[in-house]
Design a protein around this motif. Structure first.
Motif, PDB file in Angstrom:
ATOM      1  N   PHE A   1      -4.556 -11.584   0.606  1.00  0.00           N
ATOM      2  CA  PHE A   1      -4.656 -12.948   0.333  1.00  0.00           C
ATOM      3  C   PHE A   1      -3.472 -13.563   0.070  1.00  0.00           C
ATOM      4  O   PHE A   1      -3.001 -14.834   0.503  1.00  0.00           O
ATOM      5  CB  PHE A   1      -5.745 -13.385  -0.037  1.00  0.00           C
ATOM      6  N   ALA A   2      -2.598 -13.100  -0.973  1.00  0.00           N
ATOM      7  CA  ALA A   2      -1.551 -13.663  -1.281  1.00  0.00           C
ATOM      8  C   ALA A   2      -0.463 -13.658  -0.502  1.00  0.00           C
ATOM      9  O   ALA A   2       0.458 -14.648  -0.272  1.00  0.00           O
ATOM     10  CB  ALA A   2      -0.918 -12.903  -2.838  1.00  0.00           C
ATOM     11  N   ALA A   3      -0.512 -12.448   0.370  1.00  0.00           N
ATOM     12  CA  ALA A   3       0.495 -12.436   1.644  1.00  0.00           C
ATOM     13  C   ALA A   3       0.092 -13.538   2.644  1.00  0.00           C
ATOM     14  O   ALA A   3       1.105 -14.271   3.030  1.00  0.00           O
ATOM     15  CB  ALA A   3       0.292 -10.958   2.158  1.00  0.00           C
ATOM     16  N   LEU A   4      -1.136 -13.954   2.822  1.00  0.00           N
ATOM     17  CA  LEU A   4      -1.541 -14.829   3.730  1.00  0.00           C
ATOM     18  C   LEU A   4      -0.943 -16.103   3.268  1.00  0.00           C
ATOM     19  O   LEU A   4      -0.587 -17.073   4.110  1.00  0.00           O
ATOM     20  CB  LEU A   4      -3.078 -14.723   3.856  1.00  0.00           C
ATOM     21  N   PHE A   5      -1.259 -16.387   1.865  1.00  0.00           N
ATOM     22  CA  PHE A   5      -0.877 -17.553   1.452  1.00  0.00           C
ATOM     23  C   PHE A   5       0.565 -18.041   1.715  1.00  0.00           C
ATOM     24  O   PHE A   5       1.113 -19.084   1.981  1.00  0.00           O
ATOM     25  CB  PHE A   5      -1.191 -17.416  -0.103  1.00  0.00           C
TER      26      PHE A   5
ATOM     27  N   MET B   1       0.954  -1.184   0.035  1.00  0.00           N
ATOM     28  CA  MET B   1      -0.022   0.090   0.153  1.00  0.00           C
ATOM     29  C   MET B   1       0.794   1.306   0.176  1.00  0.00           C
ATOM     30  O   MET B   1       0.470   2.321  -0.513  1.00  0.00           O
ATOM     31  CB  MET B   1      -1.036   0.102   1.189  1.00  0.00           C
ATOM     32  N   ILE B   2       1.852   1.262   0.850  1.00  0.00           N
ATOM     33  CA  ILE B   2       2.782   2.618   1.230  1.00  0.00           C
ATOM     34  C   ILE B   2       3.347   3.171  -0.161  1.00  0.00           C
ATOM     35  O   ILE B   2       3.273   4.508  -0.224  1.00  0.00           O
ATOM     36  CB  ILE B   2       3.813   1.982   2.148  1.00  0.00           C
ATOM     37  N   GLY B   3       3.477   2.556  -1.245  1.00  0.00           N
ATOM     38  CA  GLY B   3       4.019   3.269  -2.552  1.00  0.00           C
ATOM     39  C   GLY B   3       2.863   3.863  -2.977  1.00  0.00           C
ATOM     40  O   GLY B   3       3.132   4.905  -3.555  1.00  0.00           O
ATOM     41  N   GLY B   4       1.781   3.384  -3.101  1.00  0.00           N
ATOM     42  CA  GLY B   4       0.529   4.201  -3.411  1.00  0.00           C
ATOM     43  C   GLY B   4       0.309   5.487  -2.868  1.00  0.00           C
ATOM     44  O   GLY B   4       0.123   6.358  -3.244  1.00  0.00           O
TER      45      GLY B   4
ATOM     46  N   SER C   1      -6.382 -19.542   1.328  1.00  0.00           N
ATOM     47  CA  SER C   1      -5.903 -18.339   0.699  1.00  0.00           C
ATOM     48  C   SER C   1      -5.277 -18.254  -0.620  1.00  0.00           C
ATOM     49  O   SER C   1      -5.583 -17.280  -1.314  1.00  0.00           O
ATOM     50  CB  SER C   1      -4.674 -17.652   1.682  1.00  0.00           C
ATOM     51  N   ALA C   2      -4.924 -19.269  -1.023  1.00  0.00           N
ATOM     52  CA  ALA C   2      -4.256 -19.455  -2.327  1.00  0.00           C
ATOM     53  C   ALA C   2      -5.790 -19.354  -3.522  1.00  0.00           C
ATOM     54  O   ALA C   2      -5.614 -18.566  -4.527  1.00  0.00           O
ATOM     55  CB  ALA C   2      -3.746 -20.576  -2.637  1.00  0.00           C
ATOM     56  N   ALA C   3      -6.621 -19.959  -2.822  1.00  0.00           N
ATOM     57  CA  ALA C   3      -7.920 -20.101  -3.936  1.00  0.00           C
ATOM     58  C   ALA C   3      -8.538 -18.734  -3.856  1.00  0.00           C
ATOM     59  O   ALA C   3      -8.816 -18.280  -4.959  1.00  0.00           O
ATOM     60  CB  ALA C   3      -8.791 -20.920  -2.898  1.00  0.00           C
ATOM     61  N   VAL C   4      -8.586 -18.131  -2.493  1.00  0.00           N
ATOM     62  CA  VAL C   4      -9.050 -16.590  -2.641  1.00  0.00           C
ATOM     63  C   VAL C   4      -8.235 -15.701  -3.394  1.00  0.00           C
ATOM     64  O   VAL C   4      -8.882 -14.859  -4.015  1.00  0.00           O
ATOM     65  CB  VAL C   4      -9.221 -16.222  -1.148  1.00  0.00           C
ATOM     66  N   THR C   5      -7.078 -15.903  -3.398  1.00  0.00           N
ATOM     67  CA  THR C   5      -5.930 -14.811  -3.963  1.00  0.00           C
ATOM     68  C   THR C   5      -6.499 -15.128  -5.692  1.00  0.00           C
ATOM     69  O   THR C   5      -6.501 -14.204  -6.312  1.00  0.00           O
ATOM     70  CB  THR C   5      -4.620 -15.358  -3.886  1.00  0.00           C
ATOM     71  N   VAL C   6      -6.438 -16.213  -6.041  1.00  0.00           N
ATOM     72  CA  VAL C   6      -6.860 -16.709  -7.468  1.00  0.00           C
ATOM     73  C   VAL C   6      -8.306 -15.852  -7.973  1.00  0.00           C
ATOM     74  O   VAL C   6      -8.286 -15.345  -9.026  1.00  0.00           O
ATOM     75  CB  VAL C   6      -6.665 -18.134  -7.960  1.00  0.00           C
TER      76      VAL C   6
ATOM     77  N   GLN D   1      -9.768  -1.570  -4.229  1.00  0.00           N
ATOM     78  CA  GLN D   1     -10.261  -2.591  -3.330  1.00  0.00           C
ATOM     79  C   GLN D   1      -9.772  -3.953  -3.784  1.00  0.00           C
ATOM     80  O   GLN D   1      -9.451  -4.830  -3.107  1.00  0.00           O
ATOM     81  CB  GLN D   1     -11.937  -2.586  -3.107  1.00  0.00           C
ATOM     82  N   TRP D   2      -9.864  -4.227  -5.276  1.00  0.00           N
ATOM     83  CA  TRP D   2      -9.593  -5.474  -5.677  1.00  0.00           C
ATOM     84  C   TRP D   2      -7.784  -5.656  -5.325  1.00  0.00           C
ATOM     85  O   TRP D   2      -7.567  -6.819  -5.197  1.00  0.00           O
ATOM     86  CB  TRP D   2      -9.732  -5.600  -7.010  1.00  0.00           C
ATOM     87  N   PHE D   3      -7.242  -4.702  -5.650  1.00  0.00           N
ATOM     88  CA  PHE D   3      -5.560  -4.671  -5.271  1.00  0.00           C
ATOM     89  C   PHE D   3      -5.405  -5.090  -3.708  1.00  0.00           C
ATOM     90  O   PHE D   3      -4.642  -5.870  -3.613  1.00  0.00           O
ATOM     91  CB  PHE D   3      -5.139  -3.283  -5.623  1.00  0.00           C
ATOM     92  N   LEU D   4      -6.039  -4.570  -2.962  1.00  0.00           N
ATOM     93  CA  LEU D   4      -5.895  -4.700  -1.501  1.00  0.00           C
ATOM     94  C   LEU D   4      -6.407  -6.410  -1.215  1.00  0.00           C
ATOM     95  O   LEU D   4      -5.631  -6.992  -0.577  1.00  0.00           O
ATOM     96  CB  LEU D   4      -6.595  -3.807  -0.637  1.00  0.00           C
TER      97      LEU D   4
END
Length: 331
Positions: free
Chosen positions: A209-213, A189-192, A252-257, A201-204
């Motif tokens: 969830f990719a991070a949680l994965f 987030m911080i770069g933005g 979390s991988a499934a939610v990321t995809v 919202q989709w970016f977040l």
């Protein structure tokens, strides 16, 4: 004849004693590596190693928000992102010093962490705490002077959350996963925030969830690789089960995809939708490729997986190319 008996009586106890010593030594666990005596000449190198420059690759995530918005071609944005990258490296290194200082005894019981500069005695504890304070203070001051208030607030939130994590929250089930994941999300987030870019919202959702994965896969790998000794290095691992952590990283991988697929079809984000929909393919295959290492329990160091696996690097490059072209024409 008496002399022979006397000689045998002297030899048998000695032999028995030597044999008992061999058995005792063989049955004892390997000793924990000794703490090295402090040497001033070794201190600079120890400080650099404890700052963990290899871990700074994680901070490339500060490019995520400007990259998703197609703003990396703007010189002013690149300048701000470069500053934020340096500041976040300082903040992350502050946490590494603090965490290693507080976990020094647990690290000495770990087969590889015992060689860390603080655990091995190369960097004294007072010096470690001083470095943590200076790096954290410098990062916040730099954000206020060189960036903007939202950036300083985000960096401050990262430091506070990581401080709470180091001082106790890392021993609470699930909470530890949430706090480590939040660290990656703040990076993204911080770069933005520094460039004044509105965050999708989709970016977040996708980034979170990719991070949680990756975090859950890391914990799973630690548990698998350490086995019964996992709790000696990280007490919380004794409370997790491998089946639970496997469930977390799979879910979390499934939610990321799923979230990325929905993001790629969003017509309101100002991008070439067709190209971004095609980018779903390398994105999904990259997740599947990383899942191989997670399944094997070999994802304990995410940066090593990301930088050393050629197929994963190739998939990442293809995805970046497709996504980059999808936003360049509308930036």
């Amino acid at each position: 004849m008496p002399e022979t008996s006397t000689l045998e009586s002297r030899t048998e106890p000695a032999t028995a004693t030597a044999f008992a010593e061999i058995v005792r030594t063989a049955s004892e666990p390997d000793p924990v590596p000794a703490v090295h005596p402090f040497r001033l000449k070794a201190l600079p190198g120890g400080l650099i190693r404890n700052a963990r420059p290899r871990q700074w690759v994680k901070n490339v995530l500060v490019l995520a928000a400007p990259g998703a918005a197609g703003m990396l071609t703007h010189a002013a944005v690149l300048r701000q992102v470069g500053i934020v990258f340096v500041l976040f490296c300082a903040a992350a290194s502050a946490i590494y010093f603090l965490n290693d200082a507080m976990d020094v005894e647990a690290d000495r019981a770990h087969p590889t962490k015992c060689h860390r500069p603080i655990a091995s005695g190369v960097v004294p504890l007072p010096v470690a705490y001083l470095c943590a304070a200076l790096l954290a203070g410098g990062a916040i001051t730099g954000a206020l002077l060189l960036c903007n208030t939202p950036t300083a607030i985000a960096l401050g939130c990262y430091l506070v959350m990581q401080l709470l994590y180091c001082t106790g929250l890392k021993h609470i089930l699930v909470v530890d996963l949430a706090f480590v994941t939040s660290g990656f999300l703040i990076r993204a987030m911080i770069g933005g925030l520094a460039a004044g870019i509105q965050l999708s919202q989709w970016f977040l959702i996708t980034t979170g969830f990719a991070a949680l994965f990756m975090v859950a896969a890391k914990r799973y790998s630690e548990l698998v690789s350490m086995g019964d000794k996992a709790a000696n290095s990280r007490k919380l691992l004794a409370q997790y089960s491998d089946s639970y952590l496997r469930f977390v990283w799979q879910a979390s991988a499934a939610v990321t995809v799923l979230s990325y697929c929905l993001w790629s079809s969003d017509h309101t984000v100002g991008a070439d939708v067709a190209l971004r929909q095609i980018s779903v393919l390398p994105f999904v295959f990259a997740i599947l490729r990383y899942a191989i290492f997670a399944d094997r329990g070999a994802a304990e160091a995410p940066e090593n997986v990301a930088l050393k696996d050629r197929p994963l690097l190739m998939l990442g490059a293809i995805w970046a190319g497709l996504y980059g072209f999808s936003v360049l024409g509308t930036a």
